[in-house]
Design a protein around this motif. Sequence first.
Motif, PDB file in Angstrom:
ATOM      1  N   ALA A   1       0.838  -1.210   0.000  1.00 36.97           N
ATOM      2  CA  ALA A   1       0.000   0.000   0.000  1.00 36.97           C
ATOM      3  C   ALA A   1       0.868   1.253   0.000  1.00 36.97           C
ATOM      4  O   ALA A   1       0.557   2.244  -0.650  1.00 36.97           O
ATOM      5  N   GLU A   2       1.984   1.213   0.752  1.00 40.22           N
ATOM      6  CA  GLU A   2       2.884   2.369   0.765  1.00 40.22           C
ATOM      7  C   GLU A   2       3.498   2.592  -0.607  1.00 40.22           C
ATOM      8  O   GLU A   2       3.602   3.722  -1.082  1.00 40.22           O
ATOM      9  N   LYS A   3       3.919   1.490  -1.260  1.00 39.07           N
ATOM     10  CA  LYS A   3       4.494   1.621  -2.599  1.00 39.07           C
ATOM     11  C   LYS A   3       3.451   2.151  -3.591  1.00 39.07           C
ATOM     12  O   LYS A   3       3.745   2.974  -4.449  1.00 39.07           O
ATOM     13  N   GLU A   4       2.217   1.663  -3.472  1.00 39.36           N
ATOM     14  CA  GLU A   4       1.154   2.105  -4.374  1.00 39.36           C
ATOM     15  C   GLU A   4       0.870   3.594  -4.165  1.00 39.36           C
ATOM     16  O   GLU A   4       0.610   4.342  -5.110  1.00 39.36           O
ATOM     17  N   LEU A   5       0.902   4.013  -2.878  1.00 40.24           N
ATOM     18  CA  LEU A   5       0.671   5.423  -2.590  1.00 40.24           C
ATOM     19  C   LEU A   5       1.765   6.292  -3.198  1.00 40.24           C
ATOM     20  O   LEU A   5       1.491   7.354  -3.756  1.00 40.24           O
ATOM     21  N   GLU A   6       3.015   5.812  -3.102  1.00 42.36           N
ATOM     22  CA  GLU A   6       4.123   6.574  -3.696  1.00 42.36           C
ATOM     23  C   GLU A   6       3.973   6.630  -5.217  1.00 42.36           C
ATOM     24  O   GLU A   6       4.225   7.665  -5.847  1.00 42.36           O
ATOM     25  N   LYS A   7       3.538   5.503  -5.819  1.00 42.07           N
ATOM     26  CA  LYS A   7       3.338   5.474  -7.256  1.00 42.07           C
ATOM     27  C   LYS A   7       2.232   6.443  -7.678  1.00 42.07           C
ATOM     28  O   LYS A   7       2.349   7.170  -8.677  1.00 42.07           O
ATOM     29  N   LYS A   8       1.130   6.493  -6.904  1.00 37.10           N
ATOM     30  CA  LYS A   8       0.027   7.402  -7.222  1.00 37.10           C
ATOM     31  C   LYS A   8       0.471   8.856  -7.101  1.00 37.10           C
ATOM     32  O   LYS A   8       0.045   9.718  -7.856  1.00 37.10           O
ATOM     33  N   PHE A   9       1.343   9.141  -6.096  1.00 43.67           N
ATOM     34  CA  PHE A   9       1.833  10.507  -5.949  1.00 43.67           C
ATOM     35  C   PHE A   9       2.633  10.937  -7.163  1.00 43.67           C
ATOM     36  O   PHE A   9       2.523  12.069  -7.623  1.00 43.67           O
ATOM     37  N   GLN A  10       3.436  10.017  -7.711  1.00 49.00           N
ATOM     38  CA  GLN A  10       4.224  10.337  -8.898  1.00 49.00           C
ATOM     39  C   GLN A  10       3.341  10.585 -10.115  1.00 49.00           C
ATOM     40  O   GLN A  10       3.765  11.212 -11.086  1.00 49.00           O
ATOM     41  N   GLN A  11       2.112  10.088 -10.037  1.00 48.23           N
ATOM     42  CA  GLN A  11       1.192  10.265 -11.160  1.00 48.23           C
ATOM     43  C   GLN A  11       0.286  11.495 -10.981  1.00 48.23           C
ATOM     44  O   GLN A  11      -0.544  11.772 -11.840  1.00 48.23           O
ATOM     45  N   THR A  12       0.436  12.208  -9.868  1.00 47.67           N
ATOM     46  CA  THR A  12      -0.420  13.364  -9.632  1.00 47.67           C
ATOM     47  C   THR A  12      -0.012  14.520 -10.528  1.00 47.67           C
ATOM     48  O   THR A  12       1.109  14.581 -11.049  1.00 47.67           O
ATOM     49  N   ALA A  13      -0.931  15.475 -10.663  1.00 40.86           N
ATOM     50  CA  ALA A  13      -0.686  16.626 -11.535  1.00 40.86           C
ATOM     51  C   ALA A  13       0.463  17.481 -10.990  1.00 40.86           C
ATOM     52  O   ALA A  13       1.281  17.998 -11.749  1.00 40.86           O
ATOM     53  N   ALA A  14       0.541  17.616  -9.657  1.00 40.99           N
ATOM     54  CA  ALA A  14       1.614  18.428  -9.074  1.00 40.99           C
ATOM     55  C   ALA A  14       2.984  17.852  -9.405  1.00 40.99           C
ATOM     56  O   ALA A  14       3.930  18.569  -9.747  1.00 40.99           O
ATOM     57  N   PHE A  15       3.103  16.509  -9.328  1.00 40.90           N
ATOM     58  CA  PHE A  15       4.389  15.886  -9.633  1.00 40.90           C
ATOM     59  C   PHE A  15       4.736  16.049 -11.106  1.00 40.90           C
ATOM     60  O   PHE A  15       5.878  16.360 -11.470  1.00 40.90           O
ATOM     61  N   ARG A  16       3.719  15.874 -11.980  1.00 40.66           N
ATOM     62  CA  ARG A  16       3.981  16.011 -13.419  1.00 40.66           C
ATOM     63  C   ARG A  16       4.344  17.464 -13.761  1.00 40.66           C
ATOM     64  O   ARG A  16       5.244  17.711 -14.578  1.00 40.66           O
ATOM     65  N   ASN A  17       3.662  18.417 -13.122  1.00 40.67           N
ATOM     66  CA  ASN A  17       3.987  19.823 -13.396  1.00 40.67           C
ATOM     67  C   ASN A  17       5.409  20.152 -12.949  1.00 40.67           C
ATOM     68  O   ASN A  17       6.150  20.854 -13.648  1.00 40.67           O
ATOM     69  N   MET A  18       5.790  19.646 -11.765  1.00 44.05           N
ATOM     70  CA  MET A  18       7.149  19.886 -11.292  1.00 44.05           C
ATOM     71  C   MET A  18       8.185  19.281 -12.227  1.00 44.05           C
ATOM     72  O   MET A  18       9.216  19.893 -12.548  1.00 44.05           O
ATOM     73  N   LYS A  19       7.897  18.064 -12.705  1.00 44.76           N
ATOM     74  CA  LYS A  19       8.819  17.413 -13.630  1.00 44.76           C
ATOM     75  C   LYS A  19       8.914  18.184 -14.942  1.00 44.76           C
ATOM     76  O   LYS A  19      10.000  18.354 -15.519  1.00 44.76           O
ATOM     77  N   GLU A  20       7.748  18.700 -15.407  1.00 46.11           N
ATOM     78  CA  GLU A  20       7.752  19.468 -16.665  1.00 46.11           C
ATOM     79  C   GLU A  20       8.543  20.758 -16.503  1.00 46.11           C
ATOM     80  O   GLU A  20       9.298  21.157 -17.385  1.00 46.11           O
ATOM     81  N   ILE A  21       8.406  21.415 -15.338  1.00 44.51           N
ATOM     82  CA  ILE A  21       9.140  22.654 -15.081  1.00 44.51           C
ATOM     83  C   ILE A  21      10.643  22.398 -15.051  1.00 44.51           C
ATOM     84  O   ILE A  21      11.442  23.141 -15.623  1.00 44.51           O
ATOM     85  N   LEU A  22      11.046  21.297 -14.385  1.00 43.40           N
ATOM     86  CA  LEU A  22      12.474  20.956 -14.330  1.00 43.40           C
ATOM     87  C   LEU A  22      13.019  20.681 -15.721  1.00 43.40           C
ATOM     88  O   LEU A  22      14.146  21.062 -16.063  1.00 43.40           O
ATOM     89  N   THR A  23      12.224  20.007 -16.549  1.00 44.33           N
ATOM     90  CA  THR A  23      12.663  19.711 -17.923  1.00 44.33           C
ATOM     91  C   THR A  23      12.856  20.998 -18.712  1.00 44.33           C
ATOM     92  O   THR A  23      13.843  21.176 -19.433  1.00 44.33           O
ATOM     93  N   LYS A  24      11.890  21.953 -18.563  1.00 44.69           N
ATOM     94  CA  LYS A  24      12.003  23.231 -19.272  1.00 44.69           C
ATOM     95  C   LYS A  24      13.235  24.007 -18.808  1.00 44.69           C
ATOM     96  O   LYS A  24      13.947  24.615 -19.603  1.00 44.69           O
ATOM     97  N   LYS A  25      13.467  24.000 -17.480  1.00 43.41           N
ATOM     98  CA  LYS A  25      14.637  24.700 -16.953  1.00 43.41           C
ATOM     99  C   LYS A  25      15.937  24.111 -17.503  1.00 43.41           C
ATOM    100  O   LYS A  25      16.873  24.830 -17.848  1.00 43.41           O
TER     101      LYS A  25
END
Length: 299
Positions: A257-281
């Motif tokens: 359940a902890e691993k699944e929760l971590e996986k779901k967090f990586q799939q959230t919009a906030a995580f994707r936006n942060m990753k996109e911002i880092l890529t642009k930078k």
Amino acid sequence: MAELGLNEHHQNEVINYMRFARSKRGLRLKTVNSCFQDLKESRLVEETFTVDEVSEVLNGLQAVVHSELESELINTAYTNVLLLRQLFSQAEKWYLKLQTDISELENRELLEQVAEFEKAEFTSSNKKSIIDSMKPKLAPLHEDGAAELLNKEITRLQEENEKLKSRLKTIESQATDALDEKSKLERALQDLQLEHGSQKDFIKAQDLSDLENTVAALKSEFQKTLNDQTENQKSLEENLATAKHDLPRVQEQLSMAEKELEKKFQQTAAFRNMKEILTKKNDQIKDLRKRLAKYEPED
């Protein structure tokens, strides 16, 4: 209950934190005062100054004071986060979820109440000193949740077993009393038989039949209770074995359940936006490096 609506232990914890905050606040005020004092001693050595000189002095003082205040505010915020982390960690050990109301932090009435509480605690000469060595009383669990639940179930089963044993003793006592009563009746019947002859034989047979029926009923109830107690004990042992057997599986499910929760967090919009911002930078940095390379002098 005290002024803040807390018990004695929690109120002492609040006082300890307020003492810590007052100490930090006093140190920072001394630092700000020293900034002004240093300015007076190092810059205010002439009798007259131009507008530009005064502006330069004030700008320098503003920068120093701004840096000191910013540093203290940041440190205070981080300190409060660490304090909340301690409380939340203790709550999570007990599977509790605490909630906070941020709007209450700007409640003027409550803020004034805290100010009055601080004034009463730290300015009264008759106030008792708080023992510095006092430690938090809320100790976290040293076992994981599954083991704790298992121990509670074992305790419940043991209590139920004790109740069954007590009931069995009561039935055994009733059976013993019935046997004693039977012996007394048999002796009484024997005495009556000597006096009444054949009439006694009829009475004895009737009473003995009733007593035998009573004893048989008590024996049946006793045997039934004994069988129920044996079955319950076997059921308790089986439940205990099943609980122990399921403990590793429950722990594995918690880990998954902890691993699944971590996986779901990586799939959230906030995580994707942060990753996109880092890529642009990163792309911008690469582009700037290419541009700078064009203007670098060749050897």
